[in-house]
Design an enzyme around this catalytic site. Structure first.
Site, short mmCIF file in Angstrom:
data_model
loop_
_atom_site.label_atom_id
_atom_site.label_comp_id
_atom_site.label_asym_id
_atom_site.label_seq_id
_atom_site.Cartn_x
_atom_site.Cartn_y
_atom_site.Cartn_z
N ASP A 15 70.60 20.10 20.96
CA ASP A 15 70.58 20.31 22.41
C ASP A 15 71.15 19.09 23.12
OD1 ASP A 15 69.49 22.86 22.25
OD2 ASP A 15 67.45 22.08 22.14
N LYS A 37 71.19 24.03 14.99
CA LYS A 37 71.26 25.11 15.98
C LYS A 37 72.11 24.67 17.16
CE LYS A 37 67.73 26.27 18.85
NZ LYS A 37 68.31 26.41 20.20
N ASP A 64 73.05 29.97 18.55
CA ASP A 64 71.97 30.52 19.38
C ASP A 64 72.52 30.85 20.77
OD1 ASP A 64 69.51 31.07 20.60
OD2 ASP A 64 68.95 28.95 20.77
N LYS A 66 72.31 34.16 21.97
CA LYS A 66 71.52 35.32 22.44
C LYS A 66 72.38 36.37 23.14
CE LYS A 66 67.42 32.39 23.22
NZ LYS A 66 68.04 31.05 23.10
N ASP A 69 74.71 42.51 25.79
CA ASP A 69 75.79 43.13 26.56
C ASP A 69 75.98 44.54 26.03
OD1 ASP A 69 78.18 43.43 28.18
OD2 ASP A 69 78.40 41.25 28.09
N PRO A 71 77.38 47.44 23.62
CA PRO A 71 77.61 47.31 22.18
C PRO A 71 79.00 46.80 21.81
CG PRO A 71 76.38 49.30 22.62
CD PRO A 71 76.74 48.74 23.97
N THR A 125 59.63 33.27 25.29
CA THR A 125 58.29 32.70 25.47
C THR A 125 58.06 32.22 26.91
OG1 THR A 125 59.16 30.66 24.53
CG2 THR A 125 57.83 32.04 23.08
N GLN A 196 57.18 21.86 26.16
CA GLN A 196 56.61 22.94 25.35
C GLN A 196 55.10 22.98 25.59
OE1 GLN A 196 58.34 25.08 23.74
NE2 GLN A 196 60.14 24.18 22.75
N ARG A 217 63.67 17.87 19.99
CA ARG A 217 63.34 16.52 20.45
C ARG A 217 62.45 15.67 19.55
NH1 ARG A 217 62.07 18.97 26.16
NH2 ARG A 217 61.62 20.66 24.70
O1 C5P Z 1 63.29 20.01 21.60
P1 C5P Z 1 62.54 21.22 21.13
O2 C5P Z 1 61.97 21.09 19.75
O3 C5P Z 1 61.53 21.71 22.14
O4 C5P Z 1 63.70 22.33 21.03
C1 C5P Z 1 63.41 23.66 20.69
C2 C5P Z 1 64.66 24.47 20.68
O5 C5P Z 1 64.31 25.83 20.46
C3 C5P Z 1 65.44 24.45 21.99
O6 C5P Z 1 66.83 24.62 21.66
C4 C5P Z 1 64.93 25.65 22.73
O7 C5P Z 1 65.87 26.20 23.63
C5 C5P Z 1 64.67 26.63 21.59
N1 C5P Z 1 63.66 27.64 21.88
C6 C5P Z 1 62.36 27.34 22.23
N2 C5P Z 1 61.45 28.35 22.48
C7 C5P Z 1 61.83 29.63 22.38
C8 C5P Z 1 63.13 29.94 22.01
C9 C5P Z 1 64.03 28.92 21.76
O8 C5P Z 1 61.99 26.19 22.32
N3 C5P Z 1 60.95 30.58 22.58
#
Ligand code: C5P
Length: 238
Positions: A15, A37, A64, A66, A69, A71, A125, A196, A217
């Site tokens: 990221d 990713k 990633d 996602k 749109d 098919p 989420t 998170q 992170r």
């Molecule tokens: O830095 P961190 O460990 O929080 O990064 C988690 C990665 O997973 C980020 O790229 C975030 O966009 C992705 N992600 C998430 N939760 C989700 C789906 C994807 O944290 N439900």
């Protein structure tokens, strides 16, 4: 999924916004990480060069983006991702069965090599009961909608889902063991949570049945990313 070494279950979230920063993360962690990713920010800023950067270092990519749109458009986007040689990609299950089947078909028609795993995102989420009901107009509660879409994804031929740790058990129970679960929202006990909220440790997520864990992170923002990754691998190997 048996026979996969613990360190191959960790996917590092790239990221970052520049190729230089992406390179720094890959350089620092490449000895122990196998998959990176690449999400919307890095891909929108740097494009296929970001995938190239990871692949030329002998590493795999989870793209990633996602896709969601009609098919035909998703099919063409997946074909483009296949041409980049990614190991995994994802689509929104909200796009429906026909869209998901189109994605799988496009993924399977590869020239050479293994076709990428196609994963579904069920309910983000960041979406809670209120948003699901009032904004989206879906009357099911979140967990039932997650299971519904995971089942739809499985029936549409997808390889698995991206799911939070708290959804793993109910998905395994309803969709079966032969379905990949990739889990973000991972925090070792020693790492800051950041934004998170409901977090799970790497070992807990794997014990709960995740096949892969996505970690950003806790590794990439650590003063010593290599050491942080080593520590995580040690924790999940024990
Ligand atoms: O830095 P961190 O460990 O929080 O990064 C988690 C990665 O997973 C980020 O790229 C975030 O966009 C992705 N992600 C998430 N939760 C989700 C789906 C994807 O944290 N439900």
């Amino acid at each position: 999924m048996h026979g996969i070494r613990p360190e191959e279950r960790v996917i590092i979230a790239l990221d970052v916004g520049t190729l230089d920063d992406a390179e720094k993360v890959v350089e620092a962690t490449g000895e122990r990480a196998a998959v990176y990713k690449i999400g919307s920010e890095l891909f929108t800023r740097c494009g296929p060069a970001a995938v190239e950067l990871v692949k030329t270092r002998g590493k795999e990519v989870f793209l990633d983006l996602k896709f969601h749109d009609i098919p035909n458009t998703v099919s063409r986007a997946v074909t483009a991702a296949v041409a980049l040689g990614v190991k995994m990609l994802n689509v929104h299950a909200f796009g429906g069965a026909e869209m998901m089947r189109a994605a799988v078909e496009a993924a399977r028609i590869t020239g050479s090599g293994e076709s990428p795993k196609v994963l579904a995102v069920t309910v983000l989420t960041s979406i809670d009961e209120v948003i699901l009901a009032e904004d989206i107009g879906c009357r099911r509660e979140v967990e039932r909608q997650v299971v519904h879409l995971a089942n739809l994804a499985a029936r549409s031929g997808l390889d698995g889902v991206v799911a939070s740790a708290k959804e793993i058990e109910v998905i395994r129970r309803n969709v079966g063991s032969d379905f990949l679960i990739v889990t973000p929202g991972i925090r070792p006990r020693w790492a800051a949570k950041g934004d998170q909220k409901r977090v799970t440790t790497p070992a807990e997520a794997l014990r709960a049945g995740a096949d892969y864990i996505v970690i950003g992170r806790p590794v990439t923002a650590n003063d010593d990313p290599k050491e942080a990754l080593e520590r995580i691998i040690e924790e999940i190997s024990g």
